[in-house]
Scaffold this motif. Structure first.
Motif, PDB file in Angstrom:
ATOM      1  N   PRO A   1      63.110  68.419 -24.286  1.00 57.69           N
ATOM      2  CA  PRO A   1      62.972  67.830 -25.840  1.00 57.69           C
ATOM      3  C   PRO A   1      64.075  68.153 -26.836  1.00 57.69           C
ATOM      4  N   PRO A   2      64.357  67.794 -27.896  1.00 60.08           N
ATOM      5  CA  PRO A   2      63.474  66.717 -28.396  1.00 60.08           C
ATOM      6  C   PRO A   2      64.066  65.296 -27.644  1.00 60.08           C
ATOM      7  N   HIS A   3      65.263  65.019 -27.209  1.00 59.53           N
ATOM      8  CA  HIS A   3      65.692  63.998 -26.669  1.00 59.53           C
ATOM      9  C   HIS A   3      65.067  63.460 -25.501  1.00 59.53           C
ATOM     10  N   SER A   4      64.763  64.339 -24.420  1.00 60.52           N
ATOM     11  CA  SER A   4      64.470  63.865 -23.116  1.00 60.52           C
ATOM     12  C   SER A   4      62.857  64.765 -22.862  1.00 60.52           C
ATOM     13  N   PRO A   5      62.100  64.507 -23.860  1.00 58.97           N
ATOM     14  CA  PRO A   5      60.903  65.507 -23.478  1.00 58.97           C
ATOM     15  C   PRO A   5      60.034  65.420 -22.250  1.00 58.97           C
ATOM     16  N   GLY A   6      60.355  64.141 -21.496  1.00 62.11           N
ATOM     17  CA  GLY A   6      59.446  63.851 -20.476  1.00 62.11           C
ATOM     18  C   GLY A   6      60.194  64.251 -19.049  1.00 62.11           C
ATOM     19  N   ARG A   7      61.248  64.720 -19.227  1.00 58.58           N
ATOM     20  CA  ARG A   7      62.087  64.705 -17.990  1.00 58.58           C
ATOM     21  C   ARG A   7      61.698  65.917 -16.752  1.00 58.58           C
ATOM     22  N   ILE A   8      61.256  66.865 -17.189  1.00 64.91           N
ATOM     23  CA  ILE A   8      60.830  68.006 -16.298  1.00 64.91           C
ATOM     24  C   ILE A   8      59.161  67.625 -15.910  1.00 64.91           C
ATOM     25  N   ASP A   9      58.526  66.962 -16.737  1.00 62.98           N
ATOM     26  CA  ASP A   9      57.194  66.663 -16.576  1.00 62.98           C
ATOM     27  C   ASP A   9      57.155  65.644 -15.336  1.00 62.98           C
ATOM     28  N   ALA A  10      58.303  64.561 -15.452  1.00 67.39           N
ATOM     29  CA  ALA A  10      58.385  63.661 -14.556  1.00 67.39           C
ATOM     30  C   ALA A  10      58.750  64.089 -12.961  1.00 67.39           C
ATOM     31  N   LEU A  11      59.058  65.028 -12.959  1.00 64.16           N
ATOM     32  CA  LEU A  11      59.462  65.739 -11.568  1.00 64.16           C
ATOM     33  C   LEU A  11      58.105  66.246 -10.819  1.00 64.16           C
ATOM     34  N   ARG A  12      57.043  66.484 -11.479  1.00 62.95           N
ATOM     35  CA  ARG A  12      55.709  66.940 -10.868  1.00 62.95           C
ATOM     36  C   ARG A  12      55.405  66.521  -9.557  1.00 62.95           C
ATOM     37  N   GLY A  13      55.332  65.037  -9.574  1.00 66.46           N
ATOM     38  CA  GLY A  13      54.888  64.330  -8.168  1.00 66.46           C
ATOM     39  C   GLY A  13      55.804  64.620  -7.138  1.00 66.46           C
ATOM     40  N   GLY A  14      57.198  64.437  -7.617  1.00 63.07           N
ATOM     41  CA  GLY A  14      58.189  64.711  -6.362  1.00 63.07           C
ATOM     42  C   GLY A  14      58.167  65.836  -5.865  1.00 63.07           C
ATOM     43  N   MET A  15      58.040  67.032  -6.798  1.00 67.44           N
ATOM     44  CA  MET A  15      58.249  68.343  -6.359  1.00 67.44           C
ATOM     45  C   MET A  15      57.085  68.597  -5.445  1.00 67.44           C
ATOM     46  N   THR A  16      55.971  68.149  -5.824  1.00 70.40           N
ATOM     47  CA  THR A  16      54.614  68.460  -4.940  1.00 70.40           C
ATOM     48  C   THR A  16      55.000  67.844  -3.590  1.00 70.40           C
ATOM     49  N   ARG A  17      55.373  66.674  -3.745  1.00 72.80           N
ATOM     50  CA  ARG A  17      55.680  65.901  -2.328  1.00 72.80           C
ATOM     51  C   ARG A  17      56.480  66.810  -1.308  1.00 72.80           C
ATOM     52  N   VAL A  18      57.435  67.208  -2.064  1.00 73.33           N
ATOM     53  CA  VAL A  18      58.700  67.968  -1.160  1.00 73.33           C
ATOM     54  C   VAL A  18      58.082  69.314  -0.919  1.00 73.33           C
ATOM     55  N   ALA A  19      57.428  69.972  -1.493  1.00 70.27           N
ATOM     56  CA  ALA A  19      56.638  71.285  -1.072  1.00 70.27           C
ATOM     57  C   ALA A  19      55.465  71.004  -0.121  1.00 70.27           C
ATOM     58  N   GLU A  20      54.758  69.949  -0.181  1.00 67.95           N
ATOM     59  CA  GLU A  20      53.829  69.567   0.820  1.00 67.95           C
ATOM     60  C   GLU A  20      54.473  69.381   2.078  1.00 67.95           C
ATOM     61  N   GLU A  21      55.423  68.304   2.154  1.00 63.77           N
ATOM     62  CA  GLU A  21      56.154  68.063   3.234  1.00 63.77           C
ATOM     63  C   GLU A  21      56.558  69.609   3.892  1.00 63.77           C
ATOM     64  N   LEU A  22      57.469  70.205   3.271  1.00 66.79           N
ATOM     65  CA  LEU A  22      57.834  71.545   3.778  1.00 66.79           C
ATOM     66  C   LEU A  22      56.868  72.348   4.332  1.00 66.79           C
ATOM     67  N   ALA A  23      55.721  72.463   3.686  1.00 65.45           N
ATOM     68  CA  ALA A  23      54.476  73.313   4.251  1.00 65.45           C
ATOM     69  C   ALA A  23      54.035  72.759   5.316  1.00 65.45           C
ATOM     70  N   ASP A  24      54.008  71.389   5.406  1.00 67.88           N
ATOM     71  CA  ASP A  24      53.321  70.732   6.818  1.00 67.88           C
ATOM     72  C   ASP A  24      54.325  70.991   7.826  1.00 67.88           C
ATOM     73  N   GLY A  25      55.751  71.090   7.614  1.00 60.69           N
ATOM     74  CA  GLY A  25      56.627  71.145   8.758  1.00 60.69           C
ATOM     75  C   GLY A  25      56.359  72.499   9.458  1.00 60.69           C
ATOM     76  N   LEU A  26      55.726  73.533   8.618  1.00 62.30           N
ATOM     77  CA  LEU A  26      55.700  74.747   9.196  1.00 62.30           C
ATOM     78  C   LEU A  26      54.397  74.808  10.231  1.00 62.30           C
ATOM     79  N   ARG A  27      53.513  73.676  10.301  1.00 59.30           N
ATOM     80  CA  ARG A  27      52.166  73.860  10.859  1.00 59.30           C
ATOM     81  C   ARG A  27      52.674  73.980  12.364  1.00 59.30           C
ATOM     82  N   GLY A  28      51.636  74.746  13.071  1.00 58.12           N
ATOM     83  CA  GLY A  28      51.825  74.787  14.611  1.00 58.12           C
ATOM     84  C   GLY A  28      53.019  75.869  15.032  1.00 58.12           C
ATOM     85  N   ARG A  29      53.747  76.380  14.026  1.00 59.29           N
ATOM     86  CA  ARG A  29      54.583  77.557  14.371  1.00 59.29           C
ATOM     87  C   ARG A  29      54.110  78.742  14.031  1.00 59.29           C
TER      88      ARG A  29
END
Lengths: 67, 403
Positions: free
Chosen positions: B101-129
Motif C-alpha cells: 500500500p498505498p499503490h499495490s495493497p493487494g500484492r501480498i494478500d494475493a500470494l496467500r493461496g499460492g503460498m499455502t499450496r506450495v507449503a502443503e506440497e512440500l509437507a506432503d512430500g515428507l510423508r512416509g519418510r
C-alpha cells in the motif's frame, strides 16, 4: 465485529493494509482509513492484522449491546 | 569476564546455540564498549531510542575506521538498507510501490493461496519418510519459491538464483581460524551475477510488464519517477536475498521452539487461529536477525550514561532487547499468547523490515501447515547444528524423526 484504530498510536507501518486490504486502506502515504464494521468473512484476517500491528493500535471487539 | 570481550564471545560460533546468557550479561552493563572500539547496546529502551534517532546512520561509509566485515561491494553504493534519509526514503518508497500500500495493497494478500499450496506440497512430500531435514526439505525451498514467484523469475532460472543466494549467504558465515577472503569474494561475485541477471530480467519487462514485482519496479512510473538501473539492481538483489534467508530461519527457529514446547505445539495444532500471535512471540523469542551491526552515530550520542563518539561502530543487539526484563515480563518464557509484544523482530524506525508482511504471512502458513501435516515430528538433535553467522542466526539443519 467492530474495529477501532488508535490513530495516536498508529505509525503507518501498514501491516494491516497488507493483510486485509478490504478493511484497512492507506490514504496517501501515511493516513490510515478503515471500515469500522468488519464484514463477516474478514473476521479472522482482521484478528491477524490486530496481532501484527507493530504498535498495537488496532482494537477489536463486539459493538456495545451486541448479543 | 570483562564486558569488553562481549562482542568476541557473542560472535564465537560456540555461542550460537544459546547466545542469551551473553545478552543478559550485556544488559547488566547497559552500553558495553569493546576492546576494538565497538559499542554494544542490549537494553530495550535504549535500542528503541537509537532506532528512532536521526543522528544514528545506517551507512557504514560514515565510520571513522572502515570495518573489513562490512565493506560494500567495490564500486557500488549500498542498497537502501545501508543509506540514510532522504535518499533511503526515496528508494524505499519506489520499491514499496509495486509491493504494498498505498499503490499495490493487494500484492501480498494475493500470494496467500499460492503460498499455502506450495507449503502443503512440500509437507506432503515428507510423508512416509522417517527422517527429514526441515531446513533442506521445507524451510529453504518454500521462501525461495515464494520470492521467485513474486519477482517473476522463470522456473528454468530458479536453480541458478538459489545457488547465488546460497553463496551470498555463505559469505556471511565465518569459521574461526579460516581465511574468510575466498568465501567473501565468491559472495561478492554471486551478488554481482545476481544483480546482472535481475537487471537483465527487468530490462526485458520494461515496456512488457508481466504483473510481477520486477515489472513494477522496471516499468511503472509513479509521481517520484523510478529507480535508476543501478538502484533497481541493488534493490532487487537486496529484497531477493533478505526475503529468503531470514524467513528460512524464522520457520526453522519456529519449528524448533514449538518442538521444545510440546504443550504449546499441541494447542496451536488444535487452534490454528492462535498462530499469528505465536509468530509474533517467535519474532521476540528467537528472532532471525539477532543484531544490527551497521549503525554509526553522526554526532556524539549519549546512551545510558555513556557517550558513543561520532563515527564509532554501534551495534544494536535486537535479540537482547527482546529479552529485556525491564520491557517484557518473564522474558525468557515462550508465551504464544503474550499480549503486550512490541518486539524488535523486524527492527523499528525508518528501516523497519520492508518484507515483514510477507514474512509474517509466510511463517503463519508454514507452521500451520507443518503442524497439521507432519506425523508426530520429534527432534533428533537438540541443539541442532547452527549456521555460524551471529547476525542471521538459525539452524543449518534441523533433523526430525517422523511417524
Amino acid at each position: 465485529m467492530q474495529v477501532v484504530v488508535d490513530l495516536n498510536r498508529c505509525q503507518g507501518y501498514a501491516q494491516c493494509v497488507f493483510l486485509v486490504p478490504e478493511v484497512f486502506e492507506l490514504h496517501g502515504e501515511e493516513a490510515l482509513m478503515y471500515t469500522p464494521r468488519v464484514p463477516d468473512g474478514q473476521r479472522e484476517r482482521v484478528l491477524r492484522a490486530a496481532v501484527a500491528c507493530p504498535v498495537r493500535a488496532i482494537l477489536v471487539g463486539e459493538p456495545a449491546g451486541a448479543e | 569476564m570483562s564486558s569488553e570481550t562481549l562482542f568476541r564471545r557473542i560472535t564465537d560460533p560456540a555461542a550460537r546455540a544459546d547466545p542469551y546468557p551473553l545478552y543478559a550479561e550485556l544488559r547488566e552493563h547497559g552500553v558495553a564498549r569493546q576492546e576494538d572500539g565497538r559499542y554494544l547496546v542490549g537494553t530495550y529502551h535504549e535500542i528503541e531510542a537509537l532506532l528512532h534517532d536521526p543522528r544514528v546512520s545506517s551507512d557504514v561509509r560514515k565510520r571513522t575506521a572502515p570495518d573489513p566485515d562490512l565493506l560494500p561491494v567495490e564500486g557500488l553504493p549500498p542498497a537502501f538498507i545501508g543509506i540514510d534519509d532522504p535518499e533511503h526514503d526515496r528508494q524505499r518508497r519506489l520499491a514499496m510501490r509495486p509491493f504494498g500500500p498505498p499503490h499495490s495493497p493487494g500484492r501480498i494478500d494475493a500470494l496467500r493461496g499460492g503460498m499455502t499450496r506450495v507449503a502443503e506440497e512440500l509437507a506432503d512430500g515428507l510423508r512416509g519418510r522417517q527422517r527429514v531435514d526441515l531446513v533442506e526439505d521445507f524451510a529453504f525451498p518454500l521462501p525461495i519459491t515464494v520470492i521467485c514467484d513474486l519477482f517473476g523469475v522463470p522456473e528454468s532460472d530458479r536453480h541458478q538464483v538459489h545457488v547465488w543466494a546460497d553463496t551470498v549467504i555463505a559469505g556471511l558465515d565465518f569459521t574461526p581460524g579460516e581465511d574468510p577472503g575466498p568465501r567473501r569474494r565468491a559472495a561478492h561475485e554471486a551478488r554481482l551475477a545476481m544483480g546482472r541477471y535481475l537487471g537483465g530480467l527487468a530490462a526485458e519487462r520494461r515496456g512488457h510488464p508481466a504483473g510481477d514485482l520486477l515489472s513494477g519496479l522496471a516499468d511503472d512510473d509513479g509521481p517520484d519517477g523510478r529507480l535508476t538501473d543501478q538502484e533497481l539492481m541493488l534493490t532487487a538483489v537486496l529484497l531477493l536475498i533478505a526475503g529468503h534467508e531470514t524467513t528460512v530461519n524464522l520457520i526453522t527457529n519456529g519449528m524448533l521452539t514449538l518442538l521444545r514446547h510440546p504443550a504449546e505445539l499441541e494447542r496451536l495444532r488444535e487452534r490454528p487461529e492462535l498462530m499469528p500471535s505465536a509468530v509474533e512471540e517467535l519474532l521476540r523469542y528467537e528472532p532471525p536477525v539477532q543484531l544490527l551491526p551497521q549503525r554509526t552515530p553522526l554526532a556524539d550520542v549519549e546512551v545510558g550514561g555513556v557517550t558513543v563518539p561520532a563515527g564509532a561502530p554501534l551495534i544494536l543487539v535486537l535479540a537482547s532487547g527482546n529479552r529485556d526484563p525491564l520491557r517484557f515480563p518473564d522474558p525468557d518464557r515462550f508465551d504464544p499468547a503474550r499480549e503486550d509484544n512490541v518486539h524488535f523482530g523486524f527492527g523499528s524506525g525508518v528501516h523497519a523490515c520492508f518484507g515483514a508482511p510477507l514474512a509474517r504471512l509466510e511463517t503463519q502458513i508454514a507452521l500451520t501447515t507443518l503442524l497439521a501435516r507432519l506425523d508426530r515430528p520429534r527432534l533428533l538433535e537438540d541443539p541442532p547444528p547452527y549456521r555460524t553467522s551471529p547476525v542471521l542466526r538459525g539452524p543449518r539443519h534441523l533433523p526430525l524423526a517422523l511417524g
